[in-house]
Design a protein around this motif. Structure first.
Motif, PDB file in Angstrom:
ATOM      1  N   PRO A   1       0.977  -1.239  -0.060  1.00  0.00           N
ATOM      2  CA  PRO A   1      -0.075  -0.009  -0.061  1.00  0.00           C
ATOM      3  C   PRO A   1       0.930   1.449   0.025  1.00  0.00           C
TER       4      PRO A   1
ATOM      5  N   GLN B   1      -2.235   7.366   0.651  1.00  0.00           N
ATOM      6  CA  GLN B   1      -3.325   7.669  -0.144  1.00  0.00           C
ATOM      7  C   GLN B   1      -3.159   9.099  -0.664  1.00  0.00           C
TER       8      GLN B   1
ATOM      9  N   ALA C   1     -10.727   0.262   7.411  1.00  0.00           N
ATOM     10  CA  ALA C   1      -9.877   0.318   6.188  1.00  0.00           C
ATOM     11  C   ALA C   1      -8.413   0.439   6.352  1.00  0.00           C
ATOM     12  N   PHE C   2      -8.061   0.854   7.440  1.00  0.00           N
ATOM     13  CA  PHE C   2      -6.461   0.822   7.752  1.00  0.00           C
ATOM     14  C   PHE C   2      -6.296  -0.809   7.764  1.00  0.00           C
TER      15      PHE C   2
ATOM     16  N   GLU D   1      -7.721  -3.315   6.489  1.00  0.00           N
ATOM     17  CA  GLU D   1      -7.603  -3.804   5.131  1.00  0.00           C
ATOM     18  C   GLU D   1      -6.549  -3.564   4.135  1.00  0.00           C
ATOM     19  N   ARG D   2      -6.076  -2.217   4.537  1.00  0.00           N
ATOM     20  CA  ARG D   2      -5.008  -1.675   3.427  1.00  0.00           C
ATOM     21  C   ARG D   2      -3.703  -2.184   3.860  1.00  0.00           C
ATOM     22  N   TYR D   3      -3.589  -2.648   4.998  1.00  0.00           N
ATOM     23  CA  TYR D   3      -2.059  -2.889   5.408  1.00  0.00           C
ATOM     24  C   TYR D   3      -2.006  -4.521   5.855  1.00  0.00           C
TER      25      TYR D   3
ATOM     26  N   THR E   1      -2.139  -6.972   3.901  1.00  0.00           N
ATOM     27  CA  THR E   1      -1.331  -7.445   2.885  1.00  0.00           C
ATOM     28  C   THR E   1       0.233  -7.361   3.191  1.00  0.00           C
TER      29      THR E   1
ATOM     30  N   THR F   1       7.162   1.856   3.769  1.00  0.00           N
ATOM     31  CA  THR F   1       6.101   1.386   4.448  1.00  0.00           C
ATOM     32  C   THR F   1       5.984   1.619   5.705  1.00  0.00           C
TER      33      THR F   1
END
Length: 335
Positions: A11, A14, A201-202, A204-206, A208, A226
């Motif tokens: 990620p 944004q 959202a945080f 789900e974003r991180y 991975t 990152t």
């Protein structure tokens, strides 16, 4: 990262964090409790990893010096920058708070702190200041002139009212009478729905990133970017989350999961991120590169415990700048 391995799809921020925040985050991660100054050229190259231009990086350094958040020195034609005295203790304290925030919900005695006030329309500026500073304390508006918090903040509220010269106000510690309308529930003053979505959202974003770490797909450059962007993204939660008692939280509250994702990534990316920090410094000064080090949550906990009476007291430029920034943010967000 092994030769021939696919590149991790990590990620990205944004909205790019501003250079000043990136630079203070980088130094706060790898350079505190160091008296040595880092040449500006090395800091420019560090920020280049975050797509910050040379002009943007140098402007950030100058502004941080003006704000008292960096010291500068010159040797011949070389300008270098370092962390001012007493700032390292503040960094440890704030990092400890950031790393431990969200691990547990506070205990609650069932009482609310209520601030009820009446400020005339002609004193609109004073009313705006009062509201902004109540938000900084952790209060939220139940009604226009009635602000609430489940934390014991009566003394802080009284001090604020005295500081602003407001005597048409009352501070209470009280319990809610059961059976009231849902919209009148003090919890409704806090926007937990938006916060829940932000935590989700945080996560789900991180999440991975953890998969990429397990697969050994993250390079030192990716790790530095990152980890720093993760830190910048997480730091706003301790500032905006009212940290309500467990009894008042929604059933789908996603903060514990988000906190675990943050902490695992922060700790596990530390060695790789430090390697990249050292690589960049070594292009300018191999001697300085050897001094860089990262700190994981265990090391921070030990440093924090060792501070004793050297803990922050609110009077350093770093703390004053942080308060001014937060006051500006809450004022602009509600204007």
């Amino acid at each position: 990262m092994g030769k021939g391995l696919p590149k991790a799809d990590l990620p990205r921020a944004q909205n790019g964090a501003e250079p000043q925040l990136l630079l203070t985050s980088l130094l706060g991660d790898f350079w505190y409790w160091r008296d040595e100054h880092i040449p500006a050229t090395a800091l420019v190259r560090l920020l280049a990893d975050f797509d910050v231009t040379s002009d943007g990086a140098r402007a950030a350094m100058r502004r941080l010096v003006t704000r008292g958040l960096l010291d500068s020195s010159r040797s011949g034609r070389t300008t270098a920058y370092g962390i001012p005295a007493r700032t390292s203790e503040v960094i440890v304290e704030r990092t400890h708070h950031m790393l431990t925030f969200g691990t547990t919900a506070p205990q609650w005695d069932g009482q609310w702190t209520v601030v009820a006030f009446s400020v005339p329309e002609q004193d609109r500026g004073l009313r705006t200041t009062l509201r902004s500073r109540l938000r900084l304390l952790g209060f939220a508006a139940l009604y226009d002139g009635v602000w609430v918090s489940p934390h014991s903040l009566g003394a802080e509220a009284q001090s604020l009212l005295r500081d602003l010269g407001i005597d048409t106000a009352t501070v209470l510690r009280c319990t809610e009478v059961p059976g009231g309308a849902r919209q009148g529930d003090p919890v409704s003053a806090f926007d937990l729905t938006s916060l829940t979505l932000e935590y989700h959202a945080f996560t789900e974003r991180y999440e991975t990133v953890l998969d990429s770490l397990d697969a050994g797909l993250i390079s030192p450059a990716q790790a530095l970017r990152t980890r720093t962007e993760l830190r910048v993204a997480w730091r706003r939660f301790p500032e905006t989350d009212p940290d309500l008692p467990a009894e008042l939280l929604p059933s789908d509250w996603d903060r514990p999961r988000a906190q675990q994702v943050f902490l695992q990534i922060y700790d596990r990316l530390g060695p790789l991120a430090e390697l990249r920090f050292r690589q960049i410094l070594a292009t300018v000064s191999p001697e300085l590169a050897e001094l860089a080090s990262h700190h994981d949550s265990t090391a921070i906990a030990e440093l924090y415990a060792s501070l004793g009476d050297r803990r922050a007291h609110g009077d350093t430029p770093f703390e004053q700048a942080a308060r001014a920034r937060r006051l500006d943010e809450v004022t602009r967000s509600k204007s």
